[in-house]
Design a protein around this motif. Structure first.
Motif, PDB file in Angstrom:
ATOM      1  N   THR A 267      88.061  76.615 -24.428  1.00  0.00           N
ATOM      2  CA  THR A 267      88.626  76.004 -23.288  1.00  0.00           C
ATOM      3  C   THR A 267      89.228  76.993 -22.773  1.00  0.00           C
ATOM      4  OG1 THR A 267      90.456  75.294 -24.593  1.00  0.00           O
ATOM      5  CG2 THR A 267      88.847  73.644 -24.080  1.00  0.00           C
ATOM      6  N   PRO A 268      88.743  77.802 -21.749  1.00  0.00           N
ATOM      7  CA  PRO A 268      89.383  78.780 -21.269  1.00  0.00           C
ATOM      8  C   PRO A 268      90.410  78.726 -20.078  1.00  0.00           C
ATOM      9  CG  PRO A 268      87.118  78.935 -20.228  1.00  0.00           C
ATOM     10  CD  PRO A 268      87.379  77.859 -21.400  1.00  0.00           C
ATOM     11  N   THR A 269      91.637  77.984 -20.386  1.00  0.00           N
ATOM     12  CA  THR A 269      92.529  77.522 -19.468  1.00  0.00           C
ATOM     13  C   THR A 269      93.578  78.750 -18.967  1.00  0.00           C
ATOM     14  OG1 THR A 269      94.440  77.229 -21.103  1.00  0.00           O
ATOM     15  CG2 THR A 269      92.672  75.474 -20.710  1.00  0.00           C
ATOM     16  N   PRO A 270      94.077  78.807 -17.789  1.00  0.00           N
ATOM     17  CA  PRO A 270      95.075  79.671 -17.038  1.00  0.00           C
ATOM     18  C   PRO A 270      96.212  80.051 -18.088  1.00  0.00           C
ATOM     19  CG  PRO A 270      94.533  78.105 -15.543  1.00  0.00           C
ATOM     20  CD  PRO A 270      93.834  77.591 -16.802  1.00  0.00           C
ATOM     21  N   ALA A 271      96.645  78.863 -18.737  1.00  0.00           N
ATOM     22  CA  ALA A 271      97.932  78.905 -19.553  1.00  0.00           C
ATOM     23  C   ALA A 271      97.529  79.884 -20.802  1.00  0.00           C
ATOM     24  CB  ALA A 271      98.629  77.474 -19.924  1.00  0.00           C
ATOM     25  N   LEU A 272      96.193  79.591 -21.484  1.00  0.00           N
ATOM     26  CA  LEU A 272      96.140  80.311 -22.646  1.00  0.00           C
ATOM     27  C   LEU A 272      95.835  81.947 -22.429  1.00  0.00           C
ATOM     28  CD1 LEU A 272      93.310  77.939 -24.483  1.00  0.00           C
ATOM     29  CD2 LEU A 272      95.792  78.266 -25.063  1.00  0.00           C
ATOM     30  N   TYR A 273      95.215  82.257 -21.343  1.00  0.00           N
ATOM     31  CA  TYR A 273      95.111  83.429 -20.761  1.00  0.00           C
ATOM     32  C   TYR A 273      96.454  84.177 -20.422  1.00  0.00           C
ATOM     33  CZ  TYR A 273      90.017  84.122 -20.387  1.00  0.00           C
ATOM     34  OH  TYR A 273      88.609  84.215 -20.747  1.00  0.00           O
ATOM     35  N   GLN A 274      97.435  83.254 -19.912  1.00  0.00           N
ATOM     36  CA  GLN A 274      98.719  83.839 -19.849  1.00  0.00           C
ATOM     37  C   GLN A 274      99.544  84.222 -21.056  1.00  0.00           C
ATOM     38  OE1 GLN A 274     101.388  81.228 -18.130  1.00  0.00           O
ATOM     39  NE2 GLN A 274     103.097  82.457 -18.239  1.00  0.00           N
ATOM     40  N   ALA A 296      94.108  84.804 -16.011  1.00  0.00           N
ATOM     41  CA  ALA A 296      94.979  83.790 -15.579  1.00  0.00           C
ATOM     42  C   ALA A 296      95.075  83.441 -14.172  1.00  0.00           C
ATOM     43  CB  ALA A 296      96.294  83.978 -16.342  1.00  0.00           C
ATOM     44  N   ILE A 297      95.203  84.513 -13.554  1.00  0.00           N
ATOM     45  CA  ILE A 297      95.500  84.395 -11.991  1.00  0.00           C
ATOM     46  C   ILE A 297      94.006  83.859 -11.393  1.00  0.00           C
ATOM     47  CG2 ILE A 297      95.536  85.972  -9.786  1.00  0.00           C
ATOM     48  CD1 ILE A 297      97.570  87.465 -11.656  1.00  0.00           C
ATOM     49  N   TYR A 308      95.721  75.207  -5.631  1.00  0.00           N
ATOM     50  CA  TYR A 308      95.850  76.023  -6.801  1.00  0.00           C
ATOM     51  C   TYR A 308      95.728  74.976  -7.865  1.00  0.00           C
ATOM     52  CZ  TYR A 308      98.072  79.897  -4.023  1.00  0.00           C
ATOM     53  OH  TYR A 308      98.130  80.752  -3.371  1.00  0.00           O
ATOM     54  N   ALA A 309      95.062  75.696  -8.978  1.00  0.00           N
ATOM     55  CA  ALA A 309      94.663  74.738 -10.402  1.00  0.00           C
ATOM     56  C   ALA A 309      95.939  75.030 -11.094  1.00  0.00           C
ATOM     57  CB  ALA A 309      93.594  75.306 -10.904  1.00  0.00           C
ATOM     58  N   ASP A 310      96.793  75.840 -11.192  1.00  0.00           N
ATOM     59  CA  ASP A 310      97.945  75.627 -11.939  1.00  0.00           C
ATOM     60  C   ASP A 310      98.923  76.727 -11.307  1.00  0.00           C
ATOM     61  OD1 ASP A 310      99.954  75.870 -13.546  1.00  0.00           O
ATOM     62  OD2 ASP A 310      98.848  75.454 -15.443  1.00  0.00           O
ATOM     63  N   LEU A 311      99.623  76.022  -9.886  1.00  0.00           N
ATOM     64  CA  LEU A 311     100.392  77.040  -9.242  1.00  0.00           C
ATOM     65  C   LEU A 311     101.531  78.001 -10.220  1.00  0.00           C
ATOM     66  CD1 LEU A 311     101.876  78.098  -6.630  1.00  0.00           C
ATOM     67  CD2 LEU A 311     103.441  76.020  -6.937  1.00  0.00           C
TER      68      LEU A 311
END
Length: 378
Positions: A267-274, A296-297, A308-311
């Motif tokens: 699950t490549p989510t923005p929060a995990l990459y951040q 993440a960006i 935005y998917a996750d502002l």
């Protein structure tokens, strides 16, 4: 018999106290099991998509899309289902007054080492474990892949705390790929001992060519105070995020990096990459930190409809890059990251972000974009 109130004001005050909702110190948390959920924080001018696990203050509003499967983990431990197509405040849903979100909750300061490395792609510099603590008895050894290299020789050196009085190579292995799991039949890693890895590519380059980098790590079992969550009610990516956050806070960098890398393949989510970017930078790995923030960006950023998917992950990733560039004395690059974040934060009147970004710009001798923020200060 109940005593009469001495005055109407006193009676009103007593009634208000009796009917007051419970106040909780912490924020609530949004759990998304499917679909999209938007939030509007206090002061924001519009709703925006939220990521899984977003912390929410009492006056924040939640708006799940039709068909969304989401719930709110209230500060008192209770869980409340959030119905799709409706708008509800956190306080109304939790039946109490949740804690507010403060600037420190969003404008987080990175854990950065004294020196930043990991930027010479011509050498097999160590990725993990390279600093901090380690509890895994069979860790994943990782290093930078070198162009044209087909085989690597890996040496594990015990620096201090083993049987030998001097640093000693306790194990050697080979790999055709830039990673290797420490074998079960290799000498056991000893608690309270310091180790480091050395990697040599068959093209001649060595990890020790990065002479200024300190890549030693300490093997230390998890203490009782470091409890890894196993909350079965959380989605896997959120559970891993929580575990990695705890490990980062306690400096178990390599263990956390491996957790995130494995989950990102699912699950490549923005929060995990951040979070992965924060871990790379905590160990002094510049290029990998930049790459993880870029992922993440890209994932959190606007789609074709400018949604935005996750502002907040998008803003936090730009803010993190700004801190990195400031640390390596690339002030212009740092300012560019903050200015990009400032414009988007102003679109939503996200004042916690705006105030923090503008304060940082002022510290660097750069004025804020008055046109972008005029509508929020009106």
């Amino acid at each position: 018999m109940m005593k009469k109130c001495l005055s109407f004001l006193a009676c009103g005050l007593i009634g208000a106290i009796a009917l007051a909702e419970p106040a909780w110190a912490g924020p609530a948390r949004l759990i998304i099991n499917g679909g999209a959920v938007s939030i509007r924080r206090a002061g924001w001018s519009q709703f925006s998509r939220a990521g899984n696990g977003t912390q929410l203050g009492g006056t924040d509003l939640i708006r799940p899309a039709a068909g969304a499967n989401a719930s709110l983990r209230c500060p008192n431990g209770g869980s409340r289902r959030v119905s799709g197509g409706s708008v509800v405040s956190v306080n109304n849903l939790c039946g109490g007054r949740s804690g507010s979100i403060r600037s420190g909750d969003v404008l987080k300061r990175l854990q950065l080492p004294d020196s930043i490395g990991g930027d010479d792609v011509s050498i097999p510099y160590i990725i993990a474990p390279r600093s901090g603590l380690l509890f895994n008895a069979n860790p994943r050894f990782q290093w930078n892949p070198v162009a044209d290299a087909t085989r690597y020789t890996i040496t594990l050196v015990c620096e201090e705390g083993c049987d030998a009085l001097e640093p000693e190579a306790i194990w050697r292995g080979e790999s055709e790929t830039p990673q290797l799991t420490y074998p079960e039949d290799a000498p056991a890693l000893q608690a309270d001992a310091f180790y480091h890895l050395e990697v040599i590519a068959d093209t001649g380059q060595s990890s020790t060519d990065a002479a200024t980098e300190d890549v030693s790590f300490l093997v230390l079992p998890l203490e009782d105070s470091v409890t890894i969550s196993e909350d079965a009610e959380l989605p896997p990516e959120l559970l891993v995020f929580d575990q990695a956050t705890l490990l980062l806070e306690n400096e178990y960098y390599a263990d956390a990096i491996a957790l995130l890398q494995d989950q990102i393949t699912q699950t490549p989510t923005p929060a995990l990459y951040q979070k992965l970017a924060e871990l790379y930078l905590a160990t002094g790995l510049r290029l990998l930190g930049e790459q993880a923030y870029a992922e993440a960006i890209a994932l959190a950023g606007p789609d074709d409809s400018a949604e935005y998917a996750d502002l907040e992950v998008w803003l936090a990733s730009h803010y993190g890059l700004a801190q990195l560039y400031a640390e390596v004395n690339e002030t212009e690059a740092a300012i560019a990251q903050l200015q990009a974040a400032e414009k988007v934060a102003a679109l939503f009147c996200a004042n916690l972000w705006l105030n923090g970004i503008q304060k940082k710009l002022s510290q660097w001798g750069t004025s804020s974009d008055s046109d972008a923020t005029a509508s929020c200060s009106a």
